[in-house]
Write a protein that holds these residues in place. Structure first.
Motif, PDB file in Angstrom:
ATOM      1  N   LEU A  62      -1.241  -4.332  -1.029  1.00 24.97           N
ATOM      2  CA  LEU A  62      -1.709  -3.001  -1.426  1.00 24.97           C
ATOM      3  C   LEU A  62      -0.970  -1.902  -0.675  1.00 24.97           C
ATOM      4  O   LEU A  62      -0.743  -0.818  -1.207  1.00 24.97           O
ATOM      5  CB  LEU A  62      -3.219  -2.881  -1.189  1.00 24.97           C
ATOM      6  N   GLU A  63      -0.611  -2.204   0.580  1.00 25.21           N
ATOM      7  CA  GLU A  63       0.125  -1.220   1.384  1.00 25.21           C
ATOM      8  C   GLU A  63       1.632  -1.324   1.167  1.00 25.21           C
ATOM      9  O   GLU A  63       2.403  -0.674   1.870  1.00 25.21           O
ATOM     10  CB  GLU A  63      -0.210  -1.425   2.861  1.00 25.21           C
ATOM     11  N   ARG A  64       2.030  -2.153   0.197  1.00 24.32           N
ATOM     12  CA  ARG A  64       3.443  -2.333  -0.164  1.00 24.32           C
ATOM     13  C   ARG A  64       4.289  -2.886   0.993  1.00 24.32           C
ATOM     14  O   ARG A  64       5.479  -2.646   1.075  1.00 24.32           O
ATOM     15  CB  ARG A  64       4.048  -1.021  -0.681  1.00 24.32           C
ATOM     16  N   GLU A  65       3.635  -3.636   1.873  1.00 29.03           N
ATOM     17  CA  GLU A  65       4.368  -4.327   2.939  1.00 29.03           C
ATOM     18  C   GLU A  65       4.791  -5.700   2.419  1.00 29.03           C
ATOM     19  O   GLU A  65       4.326  -6.748   2.870  1.00 29.03           O
ATOM     20  CB  GLU A  65       3.485  -4.466   4.181  1.00 29.03           C
ATOM     21  N   THR A  66       5.692  -5.688   1.431  1.00 30.06           N
ATOM     22  CA  THR A  66       6.032  -6.927   0.726  1.00 30.06           C
ATOM     23  C   THR A  66       6.731  -7.941   1.623  1.00 30.06           C
ATOM     24  O   THR A  66       6.507  -9.152   1.499  1.00 30.06           O
ATOM     25  CB  THR A  66       6.928  -6.620  -0.481  1.00 30.06           C
TER      26      THR A  66
END
Length: 369
Positions: A200-204
């Motif tokens: 969700l925080e785009r810490e892929t």
């Protein structure tokens, strides 16, 4: 001593005892005993004893089939079969013995002459002789029957005992597996929540690293049977995989300190015994502090036992009667139950306060390699 292969084969065991028992009665209890009491025996008396022994063997074989038909029926039916069977068998054997003796051993005219000499006492003698012969025959048949039922019941008891032990072992195994697998969903739930947050925080990149580490940890978990033990070195490898996952969340806020003797690393312990304790220490200790904290694991061997200690420098907890009041987690409880299932009273599990603050868990188990 009966060979083990015969003991395990009911048919061979029966014939061994059947032939051996009748052979013992024939030689020792009938022929030699009668010879010792009466002295000189009539001609062919030994042949007579052998013949009546063979007849007795055949009659008791009939009893065997009767008892096999009722052995798993009601007790009263077995009692009736015992009384009727031994009475009929004793009567048949008595008749066969009397007929053979009177026709081949005793000369009938001599017997009639002897009975005539006895006069009025002859009838009483015949009655007493009849009762004595029948009682003797019935006693032998009853003794054979008692031995048959005794051995049968002993084997039934053995089967029931083995079945009970097998059932207990299966229940024990199921209990251990339940306790072990109950931990994984709890850990998996927390980890997936963390991965979801990263996504969700785009810490892929972090999310991908965490998924890879999670898959390695789960592979380790699935490859190790809960019933099997692993070395402490392998357990620490699993703890390292688990902490790699947690460090994705805590980064430098989580530190692990190890103090494990080389001899202790070879010790066998239940698979994934320490993981739920480490998880508890992180969740209730280190995660509660903004600056994080450290976790220490030490192990040594003393007096034939493996001494494990796990400590954190979190806020600690109140301890009453070696338990944390109001604690609702499964980690401590399941670890206690697994240790009890595996070691019984040969283990120790103690909670204590760390200095200056935190919680210490001490475990004592037998040292095995």
């Amino acid at each position: 001593m009966i060979p083990n292969r015969i003991m395990k084969d009911p048919r061979k065991l029966f014939w061994l005892l059947h032939l051996g028992g009748w052979g013992f009665w024939c030689v020792f209890l009938k022929y030699l005993y009668t010879t010792q009491i009466l002295g000189e025996q009539p001609p062919y008396y030994f042949v007579y004893v052998v013949v009546i022994s063979i007849i007795g063997m055949v009659i008791t074989l009939g009893l065997r089939y009767l008892y096999r038909a009722v052995i798993e029926r009601a007790v009263w039916l077995q009692a009736v079969a015992f009384l009727v069977g031994t009475s009929v068998a004793g009567f048949l054997w008595m008749q066969a013995r009397s007929m053979i003796f009177m026709n081949f051993i005793e000369v009938e005219k001599d017997y009639d002459a002897w009975m005539e000499k006895m006069g009025a006492a002859a009838e009483l003698y015949q009655s007493v002789s009849y009762i004595s012969t029948f009682t003797s025959g019935w006693t032998v048949m009853a003794a054979w029957s008692v031995l048959y039922f005794g051995i049968k019941y002993h084997r039934i008891f053995q089967r029931v005992s083995e079945s009970a032990l097998k059932s207990a072992a299966m229940a024990h195994e199921a209990q251990l597996k339940m306790l072990r697998y109950q931990l994984n969903p709890h850990f998996l739930f927390n980890t997936l929540n963390a991965i979801s947050t990263l996504v969700l925080e785009r810490e892929t990149e972090l999310a991908n690293r965490m998924v890879n580490k999670l898959s390695r940890f789960l592979r380790f978990s699935l490859d190790n049977d809960p019933m099997q033990k692993v070395s402490l070195a392998e357990e620490m490898e699993a703890i390292g995989l688990y902490l790699d996952i947690e460090k994705v969340r805590f980064e430098e806020r989580l530190q692990l300190l190890e103090d494990i003797e080389p001899e202790a690393r070879r010790a066998l312990i239940p698979s994934l015994l320490l993981q739920p304790l480490v998880e508890n220490a992180i969740k209730y200790g280190i995660a509660q502090r903004e600056e994080g904290g450290s976790l220490s694991i030490s192990a040594r061997v003393f007096g034939g036992e493996l001494l494990l200690e796990l400590a954190d420098d979190g806020p600690g907890a109140e301890i009453e009667n070696n338990a944390i009041p109001g604690a609702c987690g499964v980690g401590l409880r399941n670890t206690r139950e697994r240790l009890w299932e595996l070691y019984g009273d040969r283990h120790g599990f103690r909670l204590g306060q760390a200095d200056p603050h935190g919680l210490t868990i001490s475990i004592r188990i037998p040292y095995e390699t």
